[in-house]
Motif scaffolding. Structure first.
Motif, short mmCIF file in Angstrom:
data_model
loop_
_atom_site.label_atom_id
_atom_site.label_comp_id
_atom_site.label_asym_id
_atom_site.label_seq_id
_atom_site.Cartn_x
_atom_site.Cartn_y
_atom_site.Cartn_z
N LYS A 236 0.84 -1.20 0.00
CA LYS A 236 0.00 0.00 0.00
C LYS A 236 0.88 1.25 0.00
O LYS A 236 0.59 2.22 -0.71
CB LYS A 236 -0.91 0.01 1.23
N ARG A 239 2.33 2.03 -3.42
CA ARG A 239 1.34 2.60 -4.33
C ARG A 239 0.98 4.03 -3.93
O ARG A 239 0.77 4.89 -4.79
CB ARG A 239 0.09 1.72 -4.36
N LEU A 240 0.89 4.29 -2.62
CA LEU A 240 0.55 5.63 -2.15
C LEU A 240 1.61 6.66 -2.49
O LEU A 240 1.31 7.83 -2.72
CB LEU A 240 0.33 5.61 -0.63
N ALA A 310 -1.69 3.57 5.05
CA ALA A 310 -1.30 2.28 4.48
C ALA A 310 -1.59 1.14 5.43
O ALA A 310 -2.04 0.06 5.03
CB ALA A 310 0.19 2.30 4.12
N LEU A 313 -5.44 0.53 5.48
CA LEU A 313 -5.90 -0.11 4.24
C LEU A 313 -5.46 -1.57 4.19
O LEU A 313 -6.19 -2.44 3.71
CB LEU A 313 -5.36 0.66 3.03
N ASP A 317 -7.65 -5.57 3.98
CA ASP A 317 -7.32 -6.77 3.20
C ASP A 317 -7.06 -7.97 4.12
O ASP A 317 -7.43 -9.10 3.81
CB ASP A 317 -6.09 -6.52 2.33
N ARG A 342 -3.66 11.14 -2.29
CA ARG A 342 -4.00 10.17 -1.25
C ARG A 342 -5.51 10.08 -1.05
O ARG A 342 -6.04 9.02 -0.74
CB ARG A 342 -3.28 10.52 0.05
N PHE A 345 -6.64 7.80 -3.86
CA PHE A 345 -6.26 6.42 -3.60
C PHE A 345 -7.18 5.80 -2.56
O PHE A 345 -7.62 4.65 -2.69
CB PHE A 345 -4.82 6.33 -3.13
N LEU A 346 -7.50 6.56 -1.52
CA LEU A 346 -8.37 6.05 -0.47
C LEU A 346 -9.76 5.76 -1.02
O LEU A 346 -10.33 4.69 -0.75
CB LEU A 346 -8.45 7.07 0.66
N GLU A 348 -10.63 5.13 -4.10
CA GLU A 348 -10.54 3.99 -5.02
C GLU A 348 -10.41 2.67 -4.25
O GLU A 348 -10.88 1.63 -4.71
CB GLU A 348 -9.34 4.15 -5.95
N SER A 349 -9.79 2.73 -3.07
CA SER A 349 -9.60 1.52 -2.27
C SER A 349 -10.89 1.02 -1.65
O SER A 349 -10.98 -0.14 -1.23
CB SER A 349 -8.57 1.78 -1.16
N GLY A 351 -13.67 0.45 -3.13
CA GLY A 351 -14.15 -0.62 -4.00
C GLY A 351 -15.58 -1.02 -3.68
O GLY A 351 -16.49 -0.20 -3.71
#
Length: 388
Positions: A236, A239-240, A310, A313, A317, A342, A345-346, A348-349, A351
């Motif tokens: 994470k 990617r961040l 991170a 997130l 998972d 950020r 990204f958050l 999009e995470s 989902g």
């Protein structure tokens, strides 16, 4: 960070069909009822299987609403250990009830908080005797600006993080933790007695054996948890930051399993002098390294925020991996604390998770989700749904 507010009352929003989950068992809160809880008025709120946005000025009740949800997942508040503080000033008790829809069944959790007595918890109408029996009914991950405390504060904050998250995934860990602290309390009491009467020292071995047994189980669980969390959080972080920062989460136990017995023996005289046990998992810590450096000591505030994000997130998972269920994501006014990349990204995470988001104003990154979300206005303890 500055951001523009948005007039939500002028938005026309459509309700999209329920999302289909691609992996893991889907789970979401369908409805939550509150009575006598903090500053919130009596209410029943329907939640969307998707994004739910609660907006309003500060100190209106947004965080209290998220807190009520998290209590149903963990049995405890993240903000206080005193249940009486969760009850409205004018109420003798408070009641939280949530209805959870799952792929294979529906569940209901009732929590009664009382000023003078212990809280009562029921799952599907059946009172539970142990808090561990609640875990697994509802999984939730909460992220708030206070999560920086995970990085900035002392070891106690990080032990609390480990314990709260592992308990959600493993009820046996909760039992082991309870037993450990019960034994620790008895051993510490005996250490104080030895100060006054050296003759009772011969009975200490009974508590030592039990303490070491439970400690080894806790250390093993924490090590396993942090090894898995580290693997996911490091990805994470990459990617961040676009690969700029590398994160490593290290478990820093006070003692490993094979060292604990010897360490307790060596520290006996010190323990007696202090009247407290100096060795064991109640002294553990976590180290967050960014590019090889302790982010608490040497990281910028931006790096600390990214590390906390991170980690949270990755927790999502990990819960799904370990339990087979997707957790509910609770975001308490965090978007205003993050830069635009950020924020994106958050979002999009999220989902296909159910997300409950609080904010004082609507950042640009949320505007694209308004048509898919349920919107609520929070004002003076009242929550009003804006769209159908």
């Amino acid at each position: 960070m500055e951001y523009k507010t948005h007039d939500l009352s002028k938005q026309s929003c459509s309700v999209s069909a329920a999302l289909l989950f691609q992996a893991g068992e889907w789970m979401y809160i369908e409805k939550i009822s509150l009575k006598g809880y903090r500053n919130l008025n009596e209410m029943t709120i329907d939640l969307k299987n998707g994004i739910n946005i609660f907006y309003g000025a500060n100190a209106q009740g947004k965080t209290n609403f998220l807190e009520a949800i998290y209590i149903c997942a963990s049995g405890r508040s993240l903000r206080t250990r005193n249940d009486s503080q969760l009850i409205h000033f004018d109420a003798p008790e408070s009641h939280i009830q949530i209805h959870i829809k799952k792929e294979n069944r529906n569940d209901k959790i009732d929590i009664h908080l009382k000023k003078e007595n212990k809280k009562g918890i029921a799952v599907n109408g059946i009172p539970i005797k142990k808090l561990g029996d609640l875990f697994g009914t509802c999984h939730a991950v909460i992220f708030s600006p206070e999560d920086l405390n995970l990085i900035k504060e002392g070891p106690g904050e990080r032990r609390r993080f480990m314990d709260m998250e592992i308990c959600q995934m493993d009820a046996v860990y909760y039992y082991n933790l309870q037993q450990y602290y019960r034994i620790l309390k008895q051993r510490n009491h005996l250490l104080k007695e030895i100060q006054k009467n050296a003759g009772v020292k011969d009975t200490l071995f009974v508590w030592d054996e039990q303490l070491i047994d439970m400690a080894k189980r806790i250390i093993a669980s924490r090590r396993d948890f942090l090894e898995k969390l580290n693997e996911m959080a490091s990805q994470k972080q990459i990617r961040l930051t676009g690969g700029k920062d590398r994160l490593k989460i290290e478990y820093k136990p006070n003692s490993w399993e094979n060292q604990l017995e010897d360490k307790i023996k060596r520290n006996l005289q010190r323990d007696i002098l202090l009247g407290a046990t100096q060795s064991g998992p109640h002294k553990d810590d976590i180290l967050f390294l960014v590019n090889g450096n302790d982010v608490k000591q040497y990281g910028s505030q931006g790096q600390q925020r990214t590390t906390a994000l991170a980690t949270r997130l990755a927790e999502i998972d990990l819960i799904e991996q370990e339990t087979g269920q997707k957790p509910i994501l609770l975001l308490d006014d965090v978007l205003s604390e993050l830069d635009k990349s950020r924020q994106s990204f958050l979002m999009e995470s999220i989902g296909d998770l159910q997300a409950v988001i609080t904010c004082t104003g609507i950042e640009d990154v949320i505007k694209g989700y308004i048509g898919q979300a349920y919107l609520y206005c929070v004002e003076e303890g009242n929550i009003q749904k804006i769209n159908a």
